[in-house]
Design a protein around this motif. Structure first.
Motif, PDB file in Angstrom:
ATOM      1  N   PHE A 274       0.799  -1.233   0.000  1.00 26.70           N
ATOM      2  CA  PHE A 274       0.000   0.000   0.000  1.00 26.70           C
ATOM      3  C   PHE A 274       0.834   1.286   0.000  1.00 26.70           C
ATOM      4  O   PHE A 274       0.305   2.347   0.311  1.00 26.70           O
ATOM      5  N   GLN A 275       2.109   1.186  -0.378  1.00 23.83           N
ATOM      6  CA  GLN A 275       2.933   2.381  -0.511  1.00 23.83           C
ATOM      7  C   GLN A 275       3.463   2.466  -1.936  1.00 23.83           C
ATOM      8  O   GLN A 275       4.304   1.657  -2.344  1.00 23.83           O
ATOM      9  N   SER A 276       2.981   3.449  -2.683  1.00 27.20           N
ATOM     10  CA  SER A 276       3.409   3.648  -4.061  1.00 27.20           C
ATOM     11  C   SER A 276       4.824   4.234  -4.077  1.00 27.20           C
ATOM     12  O   SER A 276       5.155   5.112  -3.266  1.00 27.20           O
ATOM     13  N   VAL A 277       5.647   3.734  -5.000  1.00 25.57           N
ATOM     14  CA  VAL A 277       7.028   4.221  -5.142  1.00 25.57           C
ATOM     15  C   VAL A 277       7.215   4.708  -6.573  1.00 25.57           C
ATOM     16  O   VAL A 277       6.972   3.960  -7.532  1.00 25.57           O
ATOM     17  N   ALA A 278       7.636   5.960  -6.722  1.00 29.94           N
ATOM     18  CA  ALA A 278       7.880   6.518  -8.050  1.00 29.94           C
ATOM     19  C   ALA A 278       9.114   5.881  -8.679  1.00 29.94           C
ATOM     20  O   ALA A 278      10.097   5.587  -7.993  1.00 29.94           O
ATOM     21  N   LEU A 279       9.047   5.656  -9.992  1.00 29.16           N
ATOM     22  CA  LEU A 279      10.171   5.105 -10.750  1.00 29.16           C
ATOM     23  C   LEU A 279      10.723   6.196 -11.659  1.00 29.16           C
ATOM     24  O   LEU A 279      10.175   6.465 -12.728  1.00 29.16           O
ATOM     25  N   ALA A 280      11.781   6.818 -11.244  1.00 27.60           N
ATOM     26  CA  ALA A 280      12.395   7.885 -12.039  1.00 27.60           C
ATOM     27  C   ALA A 280      13.411   7.251 -12.983  1.00 27.60           C
ATOM     28  O   ALA A 280      14.622   7.323 -12.775  1.00 27.60           O
ATOM     29  N   LEU A 281      12.914   6.609 -14.031  1.00 24.12           N
ATOM     30  CA  LEU A 281      13.753   5.833 -14.930  1.00 24.12           C
ATOM     31  C   LEU A 281      13.703   6.384 -16.342  1.00 24.12           C
ATOM     32  O   LEU A 281      12.661   6.840 -16.810  1.00 24.12           O
ATOM     33  N   GLY A 282      14.848   6.317 -17.025  1.00 24.11           N
ATOM     34  CA  GLY A 282      14.901   6.593 -18.443  1.00 24.11           C
ATOM     35  C   GLY A 282      14.853   5.295 -19.217  1.00 24.11           C
ATOM     36  O   GLY A 282      14.921   4.200 -18.632  1.00 24.11           O
ATOM     37  N   PRO A 283      14.727   5.345 -20.550  1.00 26.62           N
ATOM     38  CA  PRO A 283      14.676   4.128 -21.356  1.00 26.62           C
ATOM     39  C   PRO A 283      15.870   3.213 -21.095  1.00 26.62           C
ATOM     40  O   PRO A 283      17.029   3.652 -21.108  1.00 26.62           O
ATOM     41  N   GLY A 284      15.579   1.953 -20.820  1.00 21.88           N
ATOM     42  CA  GLY A 284      16.619   0.970 -20.572  1.00 21.88           C
ATOM     43  C   GLY A 284      17.084   0.909 -19.135  1.00 21.88           C
ATOM     44  O   GLY A 284      17.838   0.008 -18.770  1.00 21.88           O
ATOM     45  N   GLU A 285      16.650   1.854 -18.308  1.00 24.79           N
ATOM     46  CA  GLU A 285      17.077   1.849 -16.913  1.00 24.79           C
ATOM     47  C   GLU A 285      16.197   0.930 -16.081  1.00 24.79           C
ATOM     48  O   GLU A 285      15.106   0.541 -16.488  1.00 24.79           O
ATOM     49  N   TRP A 356       9.963   2.452 -22.173  1.00 30.23           N
ATOM     50  CA  TRP A 356       9.507   3.760 -22.648  1.00 30.23           C
ATOM     51  C   TRP A 356       8.506   4.325 -21.655  1.00 30.23           C
ATOM     52  O   TRP A 356       7.766   3.575 -21.013  1.00 30.23           O
ATOM     53  N   ALA A 357       8.505   5.665 -21.489  1.00 25.19           N
ATOM     54  CA  ALA A 357       7.490   6.342 -20.679  1.00 25.19           C
ATOM     55  C   ALA A 357       7.036   7.586 -21.414  1.00 25.19           C
ATOM     56  O   ALA A 357       7.857   8.307 -21.995  1.00 25.19           O
ATOM     57  N   ASP A 358       5.750   7.832 -21.381  1.00 19.32           N
ATOM     58  CA  ASP A 358       5.204   9.011 -22.044  1.00 19.32           C
ATOM     59  C   ASP A 358       5.749  10.290 -21.422  1.00 19.32           C
ATOM     60  O   ASP A 358       6.094  11.236 -22.122  1.00 19.32           O
ATOM     61  N   VAL A 359       5.837  10.304 -20.098  1.00 24.09           N
ATOM     62  CA  VAL A 359       6.406  11.440 -19.373  1.00 24.09           C
ATOM     63  C   VAL A 359       7.382  10.890 -18.335  1.00 24.09           C
ATOM     64  O   VAL A 359       6.997  10.079 -17.491  1.00 24.09           O
ATOM     65  N   THR A 360       8.643  11.321 -18.405  1.00 20.04           N
ATOM     66  CA  THR A 360       9.649  10.837 -17.470  1.00 20.04           C
ATOM     67  C   THR A 360       9.241  11.150 -16.033  1.00 20.04           C
ATOM     68  O   THR A 360       8.822  12.262 -15.717  1.00 20.04           O
ATOM     69  N   GLY A 361       9.360  10.159 -15.165  1.00 12.92           N
ATOM     70  CA  GLY A 361       9.052  10.366 -13.756  1.00 12.92           C
ATOM     71  C   GLY A 361       7.617  10.114 -13.383  1.00 12.92           C
ATOM     72  O   GLY A 361       7.263  10.224 -12.201  1.00 12.92           O
ATOM     73  N   GLU A 362       6.769   9.784 -14.361  1.00 17.68           N
ATOM     74  CA  GLU A 362       5.357   9.561 -14.046  1.00 17.68           C
ATOM     75  C   GLU A 362       4.984   8.084 -14.131  1.00 17.68           C
ATOM     76  O   GLU A 362       3.900   7.710 -14.568  1.00 17.68           O
ATOM     77  N   THR A 363       5.921   7.236 -13.738  1.00 15.67           N
ATOM     78  CA  THR A 363       5.663   5.801 -13.603  1.00 15.67           C
ATOM     79  C   THR A 363       5.926   5.419 -12.163  1.00 15.67           C
ATOM     80  O   THR A 363       6.862   5.934 -11.536  1.00 15.67           O
ATOM     81  N   ALA A 364       5.112   4.528 -11.620  1.00 12.53           N
ATOM     82  CA  ALA A 364       5.263   4.111 -10.221  1.00 12.53           C
ATOM     83  C   ALA A 364       4.936   2.634 -10.106  1.00 12.53           C
ATOM     84  O   ALA A 364       4.397   2.009 -11.033  1.00 12.53           O
TER      85      ALA A 364
END
Length: 368
Positions: A274-285, A356-364
């Motif tokens: 129940f704790q969301s963690v942001a994934l600040a990842l670039g392609p391939g990271e 791939w991410a549509d907006v960097t930093g908006e994956t969790a």
């Protein structure tokens, strides 16, 4: 640039790796080309930190009957001599010594191995590419070394390169190679290879799609590049008399394997329910988590955000990571999701690689 002179009959002694055909990755044609390119170049790579287990066939029944040209059948073993196995162990060490995040471990049971190695003579040298080895049945080979490699480490190093997810470098569309195609077909139809036109086209003439290769440069020194004798390459002109890589891993081989599999550093962040963690990842990271459940039950693990990721779960068995399950949502309008029973008192490792991410930093990622 002066042309290098090679023996006129050099091509006669060259034995080549022949990749088994694999089905192409099917993506929605409407997918954004940049997104598709990132998916394709990462598609057959392992998540970093994977322990790749390899196994040598050793049983009396490990082999197959071969139909000979005269209509008779002959049993050929997949079991290799000790010096052949030792050459392969050394070759795995050559890749590992670059300083990569993958572990390469020999096991005594084929059921524990992702990579299963045979030494069937007359069947050439080949390997399935990257994670496609997981599609091959546990009693089948994922790699074969069909000639004496005790003093030819480049062959097993090349095949292990395929297992790590790397294609043939001479098929790089950025190479600009113009083949003397009929000469290539004739040379490969002759001994020692005796290839059909289809096999020659698939392994030499065919260009890899640009969005499936790493970078925008060609590396004629790569261990993933075939040597070629005189008369097979029309352009670049300096290779008309032959192209013979120096042998061993090139500087670019080392750079690219570390790009996809960098050394693992630091401890793992805990992922708790129940704790969301942001994934600040670039392609391939990639980001890795430890999971130590306090209760035995089914858990859901899911990524969030407009992105393409592969999520792989391992159980930590006394320091040995054992694959549990995975999901890959690349090219889909969904998120990677696992539903799995975890046991209290055990430790798990979750690895998430972003394509791939549509907006960097908006994956969790979250577990519940």
């Amino acid at each position: 640039m002066a042309e290098t002179e090679y023996p006129a009959d050099a091509q006669r002694e060259l034995r080549y790796c022949s990749l088994p055909p694999e089905p192409p990755l099917e993506l929605d044609p409407a997918l954004d080309p940049a997104r598709a390119a990132l998916i394709r170049v990462m598609a057959n790579k392992w998540v970093n930190g994977t322990v790749l287990h390899y196994y040598f066939f050793e049983g009396d029944d490990d082999g197959e009957e071969v139909l000979l040209a005269d209509g008779t059948r002959e049993w050929r073993t997949w079991v290799g001599a000790d010096d052949q196995k030792e050459a392969v162990r050394t070759s795995f060490g050559i890749w590992k010594d670059v300083g990569i995040g993958l572990e390469l471990e020999e096991v005594a049971s084929r059921s524990e191995a992702e990579v299963r190695i045979g030494f069937m003579r007359g069947d050439g040298a080949w390997s399935y590419v990257g994670t496609y080895v997981l599609e091959i049945g546990a009693d089948k080979r994922t790699m074969n070394l069909g000639w004496d490699v005790s003093d030819d480490l480049d062959t097993p190093v090349h095949e292990i390169g395929h297992t790590l997810g790397f294609p043939h470098e001479h098929q790089n569309p950025h190479a600009g190679i113009v083949w003397n195609e009929e000469a290539v077909y004739a040379a490969l139809a002759a001994p020692p290879n005796r290839w059909s036109r289809d096999k020659t086209h698939y392994n030499i003439i065919r260009k890899i799609p640009p969005d499936e290769v790493q970078g925008s440069e060609w590396d004629p020194s790569s261990v993933m590049h075939y040597p070629f004798g005189a008369g097979l390459i029309d352009r670049p002109e300096q290779y008309r008399n032959g192209l013979f890589p120096a042998g061993g891993l090139s500087a670019r081989d080392r750079t690219w394997v570390q790009t996809f599999y960098p050394p693992l550093e630091g401890g793992l962040q805990q992922l708790v329910p129940f704790q969301s963690v942001a994934l600040a990842l670039g392609p391939g990271e990639q980001k890795d988590f430890a999971i130590e459940p306090q209760a035995t039950r089914y858990y859901d693990i899911r990524t969030f955000g407009l992105s393409d990721t592969v999520v792989v779960l391992f159980e930590d068995d006394g320091g040995n990571l054992r694959y549990v399950t995975a999901d890959d949502d690349s090219g889909q309008d969904t998120n990677a999701s696992l539903r799995v029973k975890l046991f209290a008192g055990r430790r798990y490792v979750l690895r998430i690689r972003l394509y791939w991410a549509d907006v960097t930093g908006e994956t969790a990622v979250m577990m519940w």
